[in-house]
Enzyme design. Structure first.
Site, PDB file in Angstrom:
ATOM      1  N   ASP A  50       0.818  -1.222   0.000  1.00  0.00           N
ATOM      2  CA  ASP A  50       0.000   0.000   0.000  1.00  0.00           C
ATOM      3  C   ASP A  50       0.852   1.273   0.000  1.00  0.00           C
ATOM      4  O   ASP A  50       0.679   2.148   0.853  1.00  0.00           O
ATOM      5  CB  ASP A  50      -0.925   0.018   1.226  1.00  0.00           C
ATOM      6  CG  ASP A  50      -1.643  -1.298   1.462  1.00  0.00           C
ATOM      7  OD1 ASP A  50      -2.128  -1.880   0.476  1.00  0.00           O
ATOM      8  OD2 ASP A  50      -1.718  -1.738   2.621  1.00  0.00           O
ATOM      9  N   GLU A 261     -11.667  -0.015  -3.079  1.00  0.00           N
ATOM     10  CA  GLU A 261     -10.841   0.565  -2.015  1.00  0.00           C
ATOM     11  C   GLU A 261      -9.700   1.353  -2.661  1.00  0.00           C
ATOM     12  O   GLU A 261      -9.619   1.488  -3.877  1.00  0.00           O
ATOM     13  CB  GLU A 261     -10.280  -0.535  -1.104  1.00  0.00           C
ATOM     14  CG  GLU A 261      -9.374  -1.531  -1.809  1.00  0.00           C
ATOM     15  CD  GLU A 261      -8.965  -2.698  -0.928  1.00  0.00           C
ATOM     16  OE1 GLU A 261      -9.376  -2.749   0.235  1.00  0.00           O
ATOM     17  OE2 GLU A 261      -8.232  -3.569  -1.436  1.00  0.00           O
TER      18      GLU A 261
END
Length: 360
Positions: A50, A261
């Site tokens: 991420d 997301e």
């Protein structure tokens, strides 16, 4: 040396090493050690995912989550992503050394948090640095917190409470001139489907309870302008509409294009690019709008599916070139143990993005 003393020495040595800045080198070109991958891992001594990249103090700083081995069983709510701290990394140039500045924030130093420090992001204002992060509170509900530092690498000190008005996860900080915004949201494990009118619906649980029907409008990410302090919201959050080519909201059943997301925003040639993960179809898609609030019209994919289930990214300009940061599972082959990468990004004459291929 006695076996137990030798083991203790190894533990102490490892702990000392992790507390010191560490450097590795990498290439943004093809990975020569594994021919099926297009790009090499940036970091190999710990697992990272991420990656949120920003340019601070003339360097690229990367704020990833920190994957670790866990005994937590895998499930569709992502319980096996059991992160407990954040490291910050920096590089003076693409292809150069990557420095690990050590632990920037730990779970136990966040008063309100219970578990799971998921994907963070950062911003700078007036010489202060702000780390935005999601965590589940003591009731196992995701909230978004903020921590503050005098330097981009931290360490960061967490505010005592989550940011009022936030919910779900995957915060992204976006600066547009003098204005700063926070984006967030994620379905399934991100719990966005548990909310209606920005209020938690009691009794909802699991990854799909509360999701719209396939022919209904998909759930969308949220955005709000940050207050002057950078630790609160200046307004009620607004939904960021993602539209198809006919101007209709993307439907919940359009799994290859709908938001799942990992919302990220950047600005290119005066347009606002909202990019995001499609989750179970594994693309990083993007849409373009005239305002940070949207609406945004779907354009295509920034990144094709990577090895591993998850897909999460950031996009940043550095010295006149654009770069995509993402992760895959090259080092471990296991979805919960990922590694961050980067690739140069190419814009086409019409403003569209040339899709990056993570595998050869």
């Amino acid at each position: 040396m006695h076996q137990s003393n030798r083991y203790l020495s190894l533990i102490l040595l490892a702990g000392f090493a992790c507390s010191q800045p560490q450097e590795t080198t990498h290439s943004v070109e093809a990975d020569s050690t594994a021919s099926k991958y297009s790009h090499a891992p940036l970091v190999e001594h710990i697992y990272t995912a991420d990656p949120s990249a920003h340019v601070f103090e003339g360097k690229i700083f990367i704020y990833p989550s920190h994957d670790t081995e866990t005994e937590v069983a895998e499930d569709d709510m992502g319980s096996h992503f059991d992160m407990k701290d954040y490291h910050v990394f920096s590089m003076e140039r693409p292809g150069g050394k990557v420095t690990d500045h050590g632990v920037a924030l730990k779970l136990e130093d966040v008063p309100w948090a219970g578990r799971q420090l998921w994907a963070p992001d950062a911003a700078e204002k007036d010489g202060k640095y702000y780390l935005y992060f999601p965590a589940k509170d003591k009731q196992d509900i995701f909230k978004i917190g903020v921590a503050v530092s005098d330097q981009p690498e931290g360490p960061f000190k967490a505010e005592p409470e989550p940011i009022d008005g936030t919910f779900s996860m995957d915060p992204t900080a976006f600066q547009d001139g003098d204005d700063y915004y926070l984006l967030w949201g994620g379905i399934w494990g991100g719990q966005l489907q548990w909310y209606e009118d920005q209020k938690l619906v009691e009794g909802r649980n699991g990854p799909t309870e509360g999701l719209p029907a396939p022919d209904q409008k998909a759930l969308m990410p949220y955005i709000a302008k940050l207050g002057d302090s950078m630790t609160d919201l200046a307004e009620k959050p607004k939904e960021m509409l993602i539209l198809d080519e006919s101007g209709e909201p993307i439907k919940a059943g359009d799994n290859a294009r709908r938001f799942f997301e990992a919302a990220w925003m950047h600005k290119y040639n005066g347009k606002y690019y909202l990019s995001y993960s499609t989750g179970d179809t594994h693309f990083i898609a993007y849409a373009i709008g005239e305002s940070p609030y949207g609406p945004f019209t779907y354009q295509g994919n920034v990144l094709d599916p990577v090895e591993g289930w998850t897909n999460h990214h950031s996009i940043v300009e550095f010295q006149g070139k654009w770069y995509l940061f993402y992760h895959d599972t090259q080092l471990s082959g296991k979805t919960p143990l990922r590694n961050i990468k980067m690739a140069e990004l190419t814009y086409l004459p019409d403003g569209k993005i040339e899709t990056v291929k993570p595998m050869k």
